[in-house]
Design an enzyme around this catalytic site. Structure first.
Site, short mmCIF file in Angstrom:
data_model
loop_
_atom_site.label_atom_id
_atom_site.label_comp_id
_atom_site.label_asym_id
_atom_site.label_seq_id
_atom_site.Cartn_x
_atom_site.Cartn_y
_atom_site.Cartn_z
N HIS A 302 -3.03 1.25 -3.73
CA HIS A 302 -2.48 2.43 -3.33
C HIS A 302 -3.36 3.57 -2.47
O HIS A 302 -4.59 3.61 -2.92
CB HIS A 302 -1.48 3.24 -4.42
N ASP A 360 5.75 -1.06 -7.03
CA ASP A 360 6.50 -2.13 -6.62
C ASP A 360 6.25 -3.52 -7.11
O ASP A 360 6.84 -4.40 -7.03
CB ASP A 360 6.13 -2.28 -4.82
N1 ACO Z 1 -5.14 -7.06 -1.67
C1 ACO Z 1 -6.51 -7.20 -1.60
N2 ACO Z 1 -7.19 -6.25 -1.17
C2 ACO Z 1 -6.90 -5.07 -1.08
C3 ACO Z 1 -5.71 -4.58 -1.20
C4 ACO Z 1 -4.86 -5.71 -1.66
N3 ACO Z 1 -3.52 -5.12 -1.95
N4 ACO Z 1 -5.49 -3.26 -0.97
C5 ACO Z 1 -6.78 -2.98 -0.45
N5 ACO Z 1 -7.52 -4.13 -0.69
C6 ACO Z 1 -9.07 -4.00 -0.28
C7 ACO Z 1 -9.17 -3.47 1.28
O1 ACO Z 1 -9.26 -4.93 1.80
C8 ACO Z 1 -10.57 -2.87 1.09
O2 ACO Z 1 -11.65 -3.70 0.96
P1 ACO Z 1 -13.16 -3.47 1.64
O3 ACO Z 1 -13.42 -2.27 1.06
O4 ACO Z 1 -13.95 -4.71 1.17
O5 ACO Z 1 -12.70 -3.46 3.07
C9 ACO Z 1 -10.57 -2.06 0.09
O6 ACO Z 1 -9.48 -2.63 -0.68
C10 ACO Z 1 -9.76 -0.71 0.18
O7 ACO Z 1 -8.51 -0.87 0.92
P2 ACO Z 1 -7.86 0.21 2.08
O8 ACO Z 1 -7.39 -0.62 3.20
O9 ACO Z 1 -8.82 1.31 2.42
O10 ACO Z 1 -6.75 0.66 0.99
P3 ACO Z 1 -5.67 1.41 1.78
O11 ACO Z 1 -5.63 2.94 0.99
O12 ACO Z 1 -5.76 1.83 3.23
O13 ACO Z 1 -4.23 0.87 1.54
C11 ACO Z 1 -2.36 -0.16 0.83
C12 ACO Z 1 -3.33 0.91 0.63
C13 ACO Z 1 -1.78 -0.23 2.28
C14 ACO Z 1 -1.30 0.22 -0.20
C15 ACO Z 1 -3.09 -1.36 0.59
O14 ACO Z 1 -3.56 -1.28 -1.03
C16 ACO Z 1 -2.27 -2.51 0.58
O15 ACO Z 1 -1.96 -3.06 1.58
N6 ACO Z 1 -1.49 -3.00 -0.54
C17 ACO Z 1 -0.34 -4.15 -0.51
C18 ACO Z 1 0.94 -3.66 -0.28
C19 ACO Z 1 1.52 -2.65 -1.38
O16 ACO Z 1 1.62 -3.18 -2.42
N7 ACO Z 1 2.13 -1.58 -0.57
C20 ACO Z 1 2.93 -0.62 -1.65
C21 ACO Z 1 2.42 0.66 -1.75
S1 ACO Z 1 3.14 1.69 -2.82
C22 ACO Z 1 4.46 2.26 -2.06
O17 ACO Z 1 4.77 2.25 -0.74
C23 ACO Z 1 5.52 2.87 -2.84
#
Ligand code: ACO
Length: 426
Positions: A302, A360
């Site tokens: 998140h 979710d």
């Molecule tokens: N699976 C695998 N790796 C992940 C995930 C994931 N779900 N989420 C983040 N990471 C990794 C990234 O690749 C990154 O790795 P790195 O540091 O080696 O490059 C690190 O974790 C940090 O990730 P960010 O992209 O900076 O996280 P951000 O805050 O931008 O993304 C998000 C948040 C979009 C929710 C992301 O975690 C994601 O895509 N999750 C899956 C989709 C999801 O479940 N969305 C629902 C959100 S809740 C809502 O909307 C009610």
């Protein structure tokens, strides 16, 4: 941006303190005083408004609406009470609740001509485009709520939206099944009525199980608002132009549609389908960890909650209540979900990046158990979030500081150059 292209400068600007949470640096005068803009792709460091509606502490896993913890709201109020709280700032007393819920129940009906809209869509249309288009089209039917400068009309439109969006969502589902639309029933609670509009049909009496209606209501409460997320920002951005409330909420629905936001619980179930069984998990996780694959573990991580999502905890216990009520422990996704959840707390990749199951991850499982098709998940999220969107829109409209939203950019394109006649271009 390269190191050569960046340099450090220092200026002094006032700091503004809120009632809780990080203070903000007020750099509104930066362009005039320093000839500079700030650079913040994704607005991760930018507070774009003042708000009194929702507070999140992502590190501590705290979510408050109007000061009340989400855990208490989810367990002690219903969605109608929470909507009232979001809209008006206080929980209703008994009399206020009765008046409000009766009014909301009468507003659920759609203008009869709106039925015609559905025929314009293909039978296999996803509910989100139907919702997006039909909500915007409400502005062509309810003109006595379009004067955005009149607080009474704004309130009228806000209530209409909370009441009518569920009817549109349920009808989108019925349309996809080729079943007749079920009209809203004023005698039922918000969630019972919604289940009735989805599952009742001629010749079959439907009565929602109170535990399941309560589970759905909890999903609605947990998704009702979430501060300045992408869809709420879309609502505020469109609203800042003076657009009508139906157009603003339609913009919010469009933003919610994306898989990184509201589409996530649908994506979680699609991911479970793709993984197939517990045995498929290691191969799938290998792909998730391979950055080249572009695959993420949906329902994990998140932007704001970095330790745990307080809504996920409540959803988890609700999921257990639902599977117990329905006696579906043998649901193939149950084992898969539990195994993935275990990984979140043990696997170095997820632990190191503080990636935990978000709301979710469980809400999709509950909706599936309730018999709601995956394609309807994001539409249900929109039903719930409408209360938050309209409350944020009302707050913005009443805020004298509101200006048209107009972010700036760091231009990295060509410098001025002359057009060469086509015959001379290489
Ligand atoms: N699976 C695998 N790796 C992940 C995930 C994931 N779900 N989420 C983040 N990471 C990794 C990234 O690749 C990154 O790795 P790195 O540091 O080696 O490059 C690190 O974790 C940090 O990730 P960010 O992209 O900076 O996280 P951000 O805050 O931008 O993304 C998000 C948040 C979009 C929710 C992301 O975690 C994601 O895509 N999750 C899956 C989709 C999801 O479940 N969305 C629902 C959100 S809740 C809502 O909307 C009610």
């Amino acid at each position: 941006m390269t190191d050569e292209a960046s340099e450090s400068l220092s200026f002094t600007f006032p700091v503004i303190h809120g009632t809780m949470g990080p203070s903000v640096l007020d750099h509104r005068r930066l362009p005039q005083e320093a000839g500079l803009f700030t650079f913040d792709p994704g607005f991760g460091s930018t507070a774009a408004c003042e708000s009194k509606i929702t507070f999140i502490d992502g590190e501590k896993g705290i979510l408050l609406h109007r000061g009340y913890p989400i855990e208490q709201l989810a367990l002690q109020t219903d969605y109608t009470e929470t909507s009232y709280l979001l809209l008006y700032g206080e929980l209703p007393n008994k009399e206020q609740y009765e008046v409000f819920s009766a009014d909301m129940a009468t507003q659920r009906l759609l203008h009869e001509q709106i039925r015609n809209f559905f025929n314009g869509f293909r039978r296999d249309a996803h509910p989100m485009p139907i919702l997006c288009g039909t909500v915007a089209a409400l502005s062509a039917f309810y003109s006595d709520g379009l004067n955005i400068n009149d607080p009474t009309q704004r309130d009228r439109s806000a209530r209409r939206l909370i009441a009518k969006v569920p009817t549109i969502a349920a009808w989108a589902y019925k349309y996809s099944r080729g079943e007749p639309f079920v009209y809203p029933d004023e005698s039922l609670s918000f969630s019972e009525n919604f289940l009735n509009m989805l599952f009742s049909r001629p010749g079959r009496h439907y009565k929602a199980d109170p535990i399941l209606a309560r589970a759905l209501d909890r999903i609605f409460i947990l998704h009702a608002d979430h501060e300045q997320n992408a869809s709420t920002t879309a609502v505020r951005l469109v609203g800042s132009t003076g657009a009508n409330p139906f157009a603003c909420i339609s913009a919010g629905i469009a933003a919610l549609w994306g898989p990184a936001h509201g589409g996530a619980n649908e994506a979680v179930l699609n991911m479970f389908d793709h993984i197939g069984s517990k045995e498929g998990i290691p191969a799938f996780l290998a792909k998730v960890k391979d950055k080249q694959s572009g695959i993420r573990l949906m329902g994990f991580g998140h932007r704001v909650y970095r330790n745990f999502d307080p809504r996920a905890k409540l959803m988890r216990s609700t999921y257990y209540e639902v599977i117990e009520t329905l006696n579906i422990k043998r649901d193939p996704f149950f084992d898969l979900a539990m195994e993935l959840e275990k990984i979140a707390t043990e696997d170095e990749y997820f632990v190191h990046r503080k990636l935990y199951p978000n709301v979710d991850f469980y809400s999709g499982l509950i909706l599936k158990a309730l018999g709601i098709p995956t394609s309807m998940f994001t539409a249900l999220f929109a039903v719930a979030r409408t209360a938050g969107w309209v409350s944020q829109w009302l707050e913005m409209m009443a805020d004298p500081m509101t200006r048209i939203a107009r972010p700036r950019q760091l231009y990295m394109g060509e410098k001025p150059r002359d057009v060469i006649p086509m015959a001379k271009r290489v």
